[in-house]
Design an enzyme around this catalytic site. Structure first.
Site, PDB file in Angstrom:
ATOM      1  N   ARG A  92      -2.335  16.077  -2.209  1.00 24.45           N
ATOM      2  CA  ARG A  92      -1.399  15.011  -2.553  1.00 24.45           C
ATOM      3  C   ARG A  92      -0.500  15.439  -3.714  1.00 24.45           C
ATOM      4  NH1 ARG A  92      -6.167  12.095  -1.632  1.00 24.45           N
ATOM      5  NH2 ARG A  92      -6.048  10.769   0.207  1.00 24.45           N
ATOM      6  N   ASN A 124       2.549   8.758  -2.226  1.00 25.02           N
ATOM      7  CA  ASN A 124       1.726   9.755  -2.925  1.00 25.02           C
ATOM      8  C   ASN A 124       2.543  10.807  -3.661  1.00 25.02           C
ATOM      9  OD1 ASN A 124      -1.017   9.122  -2.564  1.00 25.02           O
ATOM     10  ND2 ASN A 124      -0.882   9.670  -0.400  1.00 25.02           N
ATOM     11  N   ASP A 127      -0.773   7.719  -8.130  1.00 24.46           N
ATOM     12  CA  ASP A 127      -0.911   7.428  -9.568  1.00 24.46           C
ATOM     13  C   ASP A 127       0.321   7.922 -10.338  1.00 24.46           C
ATOM     14  OD1 ASP A 127      -3.820   6.489  -9.515  1.00 24.46           O
ATOM     15  OD2 ASP A 127      -3.976   8.470  -8.589  1.00 24.46           O
ATOM     16  N   SER A 147      -1.464   1.416  -5.243  1.00 25.33           N
ATOM     17  CA  SER A 147      -2.632   1.134  -4.387  1.00 25.33           C
ATOM     18  C   SER A 147      -3.860   1.892  -4.888  1.00 25.33           C
ATOM     19  CB  SER A 147      -2.332   1.494  -2.933  1.00 25.33           C
ATOM     20  OG  SER A 147      -1.896   2.831  -2.837  1.00 25.33           O
ATOM     21  N   ASP A 152      -9.675   4.171  -0.858  1.00 27.27           N
ATOM     22  CA  ASP A 152     -10.883   5.001  -1.014  1.00 27.27           C
ATOM     23  C   ASP A 152     -12.118   4.111  -1.197  1.00 27.27           C
ATOM     24  OD1 ASP A 152      -9.137   7.666  -2.104  1.00 27.27           O
ATOM     25  OD2 ASP A 152      -8.399   5.689  -2.627  1.00 27.27           O
ATOM     26  N   ALA A 154     -12.449   1.077  -0.077  1.00 34.99           N
ATOM     27  CA  ALA A 154     -12.732   0.442   1.218  1.00 34.99           C
ATOM     28  C   ALA A 154     -13.509   1.421   2.100  1.00 34.99           C
ATOM     29  CB  ALA A 154     -11.426   0.030   1.899  1.00 34.99           C
ATOM     30  N   ARG A 155     -13.094   2.674   2.062  1.00 32.99           N
ATOM     31  CA  ARG A 155     -13.813   3.700   2.844  1.00 32.99           C
ATOM     32  C   ARG A 155     -15.251   3.825   2.352  1.00 32.99           C
ATOM     33  NH1 ARG A 155      -8.667   7.840   2.520  1.00 32.99           N
ATOM     34  NH2 ARG A 155      -7.730   7.266   4.514  1.00 32.99           N
ATOM     35  N   ARG A 157     -17.059   1.471   0.775  1.00 38.84           N
ATOM     36  CA  ARG A 157     -17.826   0.270   1.142  1.00 38.84           C
ATOM     37  C   ARG A 157     -18.197   0.295   2.613  1.00 38.84           C
ATOM     38  NH1 ARG A 157     -14.133  -4.387  -0.602  1.00 38.84           N
ATOM     39  NH2 ARG A 157     -15.790  -5.672   0.261  1.00 38.84           N
ATOM     40  N   HIS A 172     -20.700  -3.772  -3.209  1.00 37.73           N
ATOM     41  CA  HIS A 172     -19.814  -3.818  -4.375  1.00 37.73           C
ATOM     42  C   HIS A 172     -19.830  -2.439  -5.024  1.00 37.73           C
ATOM     43  CE1 HIS A 172     -19.925  -8.035  -3.561  1.00 37.73           C
ATOM     44  NE2 HIS A 172     -21.232  -8.018  -3.651  1.00 37.73           N
ATOM     45  N   HIS A 179      -6.328   8.914  -7.166  1.00 35.91           N
ATOM     46  CA  HIS A 179      -6.407   8.805  -5.704  1.00 35.91           C
ATOM     47  C   HIS A 179      -6.157  10.228  -5.195  1.00 35.91           C
ATOM     48  CE1 HIS A 179      -5.749   7.678  -1.573  1.00 35.91           C
ATOM     49  NE2 HIS A 179      -4.511   8.116  -1.601  1.00 35.91           N
TER      50      HIS A 179
HETATM   51  P1  NAD Z   1       6.472   8.502   7.073  1.00 35.48           P
HETATM   52  O1  NAD Z   1       7.170   9.816   7.044  1.00 35.48           O
HETATM   53  O2  NAD Z   1       6.012   7.958   8.377  1.00 35.48           O
HETATM   54  O3  NAD Z   1       7.398   7.379   6.420  1.00 35.48           O
HETATM   55  C1  NAD Z   1       8.118   7.570   5.236  1.00 35.48           C
HETATM   56  C2  NAD Z   1       9.381   6.750   5.359  1.00 35.48           C
HETATM   57  O4  NAD Z   1      10.069   6.828   4.098  1.00 35.48           O
HETATM   58  C3  NAD Z   1      10.350   7.271   6.431  1.00 35.48           C
HETATM   59  O5  NAD Z   1      10.704   6.213   7.302  1.00 35.48           O
HETATM   60  C4  NAD Z   1      11.535   7.781   5.634  1.00 35.48           C
HETATM   61  O6  NAD Z   1      12.766   7.648   6.316  1.00 35.48           O
HETATM   62  C5  NAD Z   1      11.453   6.899   4.399  1.00 35.48           C
HETATM   63  N1  NAD Z   1      12.181   7.442   3.247  1.00 35.48           N
HETATM   64  C6  NAD Z   1      12.231   8.717   2.812  1.00 35.48           C
HETATM   65  N2  NAD Z   1      13.033   8.792   1.745  1.00 35.48           N
HETATM   66  C7  NAD Z   1      13.469   7.545   1.492  1.00 35.48           C
HETATM   67  C8  NAD Z   1      14.337   6.992   0.510  1.00 35.48           C
HETATM   68  N3  NAD Z   1      14.887   7.742  -0.448  1.00 35.48           N
HETATM   69  N4  NAD Z   1      14.581   5.665   0.557  1.00 35.48           N
HETATM   70  C9  NAD Z   1      14.033   4.887   1.519  1.00 35.48           C
HETATM   71  N5  NAD Z   1      13.206   5.374   2.473  1.00 35.48           N
HETATM   72  C10 NAD Z   1      12.944   6.679   2.456  1.00 35.48           C
HETATM   73  O7  NAD Z   1       5.261   8.646   6.044  1.00 35.48           O
HETATM   74  P2  NAD Z   1       3.988   7.687   5.963  1.00 35.48           P
HETATM   75  O8  NAD Z   1       2.876   8.282   6.754  1.00 35.48           O
HETATM   76  O9  NAD Z   1       4.419   6.298   6.188  1.00 35.48           O
HETATM   77  O10 NAD Z   1       3.589   7.875   4.412  1.00 35.48           O
HETATM   78  C11 NAD Z   1       4.387   7.291   3.401  1.00 35.48           C
HETATM   79  C12 NAD Z   1       3.804   7.596   2.015  1.00 35.48           C
HETATM   80  O11 NAD Z   1       2.550   6.922   1.886  1.00 35.48           O
HETATM   81  C13 NAD Z   1       3.513   9.078   1.781  1.00 35.48           C
HETATM   82  O12 NAD Z   1       3.837   9.408   0.444  1.00 35.48           O
HETATM   83  C14 NAD Z   1       2.024   9.172   2.004  1.00 35.48           C
HETATM   84  O13 NAD Z   1       1.430  10.275   1.367  1.00 35.48           O
HETATM   85  C15 NAD Z   1       1.584   7.857   1.404  1.00 35.48           C
HETATM   86  N6  NAD Z   1       0.224   7.393   1.744  1.00 35.48           N
HETATM   87  C16 NAD Z   1      -0.454   6.785   0.757  1.00 35.48           C
HETATM   88  C17 NAD Z   1      -1.737   6.352   0.973  1.00 35.48           C
HETATM   89  C18 NAD Z   1      -2.480   5.703  -0.172  1.00 35.48           C
HETATM   90  O14 NAD Z   1      -3.692   5.449  -0.095  1.00 35.48           O
HETATM   91  N7  NAD Z   1      -1.815   5.417  -1.273  1.00 35.48           N
HETATM   92  C19 NAD Z   1      -2.341   6.502   2.222  1.00 35.48           C
HETATM   93  C20 NAD Z   1      -1.599   7.095   3.239  1.00 35.48           C
HETATM   94  C21 NAD Z   1      -0.303   7.556   2.985  1.00 35.48           C
END
Ligand code: NAD
Length: 317
Positions: A92, A124, A127, A147, A152, A154-155, A157, A172, A179
């Site tokens: 990440r 990602n 943080d 988030s 994590d 939830a996974r 639990r 709990h 993350h």
């Molecule tokens: P994805 O590629 O399917 O979607 C990303 C979207 O962001 C796309 O539609 C893209 O066009 C858009 N985008 C890119 N640049 C942009 C901008 N400047 N303005 C507006 N939109 C823009 O990716 P995804 O699988 O949906 O993942 C999205 C993010 O979520 C990633 O950073 C991924 O690592 C993260 N993620 C976080 C967690 C978590 O637990 N926090 C879990 C899974 C994924």
């Protein structure tokens, strides 16, 4: 914050994660208005069309449309899921530089609208991206959070519920820290119902302490395992974000592990965003739950924080 009956959410990023969240919002009837923004405007329009066709079957009406950053002006909540998805084998933190520029751009655009609600970040490395959002927005820290380790946890639990054969709602237990790879489980603070997990194991010969390590590794590496098979993870995080949204709009003071800004030092760590349980309500983070940790857990927390601190410093904010 506007009236509860006009709950307005703006979602920035209509990819897998964003749309899984949007789908959960609609299914659970968590908002009255949902605005979709994406750099790929056509994608946002298509997603709004598709999702809105489900409204007649949803538990309550929701107005869904593709919009722009001006729509943030009177939004209660902006959820940011835009970014570049993790590739197989990529950590990440590798995503850091690619996603920072995107985050700065997005948050500046949100703030130009006059937005004064809550920002929830999932992009990602979450943080670090939340820290960027906080700094760029100028909003108070309690109204910007990530988030974090909600997915994590939830996974965790879920895994413990299967191991102990008990409903996940009665487990709990929390994953805390980054993350990412340095996250960890403070096992002495994990409970099955009223009973510490460690006591349950020592009293039952069919359970084994070694299994806790296996479960931890399974949880920590879950994203890698899923991405290896289907290139992305999104249902779990979509539901985590929907849960956080419900907690905010219901003003429920629920405790959820999210990425929070440590203003006051905890274990000697401060001025960063990191995953810790927090009380969340309609105004954002009401309180960060700090708790006593044993020496080993403290060391793991400090190690996790040091990784995040290094990443934050490298951003030059
Ligand atoms: P994805 O590629 O399917 O979607 C990303 C979207 O962001 C796309 O539609 C893209 O066009 C858009 N985008 C890119 N640049 C942009 C901008 N400047 N303005 C507006 N939109 C823009 O990716 P995804 O699988 O949906 O993942 C999205 C993010 O979520 C990633 O950073 C991924 O690592 C993260 N993620 C976080 C967690 C978590 O637990 N926090 C879990 C899974 C994924």
């Amino acid at each position: 914050m506007r009236q509860i009956d006009t709950r307005k959410v703006v979602l920035v990023g209509t990819g897998f994660v964003g749309m899984s969240y949007a789908y959960s919002l609609l299914n659970q009837g968590l908002a009255e208005e949902l605005v979709l923004i994406d750099i790929n405007k056509e994608k946002a329009i298509g997603e709004a069309m598709d999702l809105s066709h489900g409204v007649p079957y949803a538990p309550r009406h929701m107005t869904i449309y593709a919009g722009d950053y001006n729509d943030c002006k009177d939004a209660d909540l902006v959820v940011i899921t835009a970014g570049v998805a993790q590739k197989p084998g990529e950590t990440r933190l590798d995503l850091l530089q690619r996603n920072k520029a995107i985050m700065v751009d997005i948050v500046e655009s949100i703030m130009k609208s006059g937005f004064s609600g809550i920002i929830l970040v999932a992009s990602n490395p979450v943080d670090v991206m939340t820290y960027v959002a906080y700094k760029v927005s100028g909003l108070p820290a309690h109204r910007v959070f990530g988030s974090g380790t909600s997915l994590d946890s939830a996974r965790l639990r879920y895994a413990l519920s299967r191991y102990f054969e008990v409903d996940a709602h009665s487990v709990h237990a929390y994953v805390i820290g980054e993350h990412g790879d340095s996250e960890f489980v403070p096992w002495s603070n994990a409970f099955i119902g009223i009973k510490p997990v460690l006591d349950v194991i020592s009293e039952h010969p069919e359970y084994d302490f070694a299994d806790l390590d296996r479960i931890y590794v399974e949880v920590r590496d879950a994203a890698y395992e899923i991405i290896k098979r289907k290139q992305a993870t999104y249902y779990g995080i979509g539901l985590s974000l929907a849960h956080i949204t419900r907690v905010i709009f219901n003003n429920s003071n629920s405790i959820v592990p999210v990425s929070v800004y440590l203003e006051k030092p905890f274990c000697g760590v401060s001025d960063l965003y990191i995953g810790l349980p927090a009380v969340i309500n309609r105004h954002g983070i009401k309180e960060i739950i700090t708790f006593p940790m044993n020496q080993n857990d403290r060391e793991r927390f400090v190690h996790s924080a040091a990784i995040l601190q290094r990443e934050i410093s490298s951003l030059g904010l």
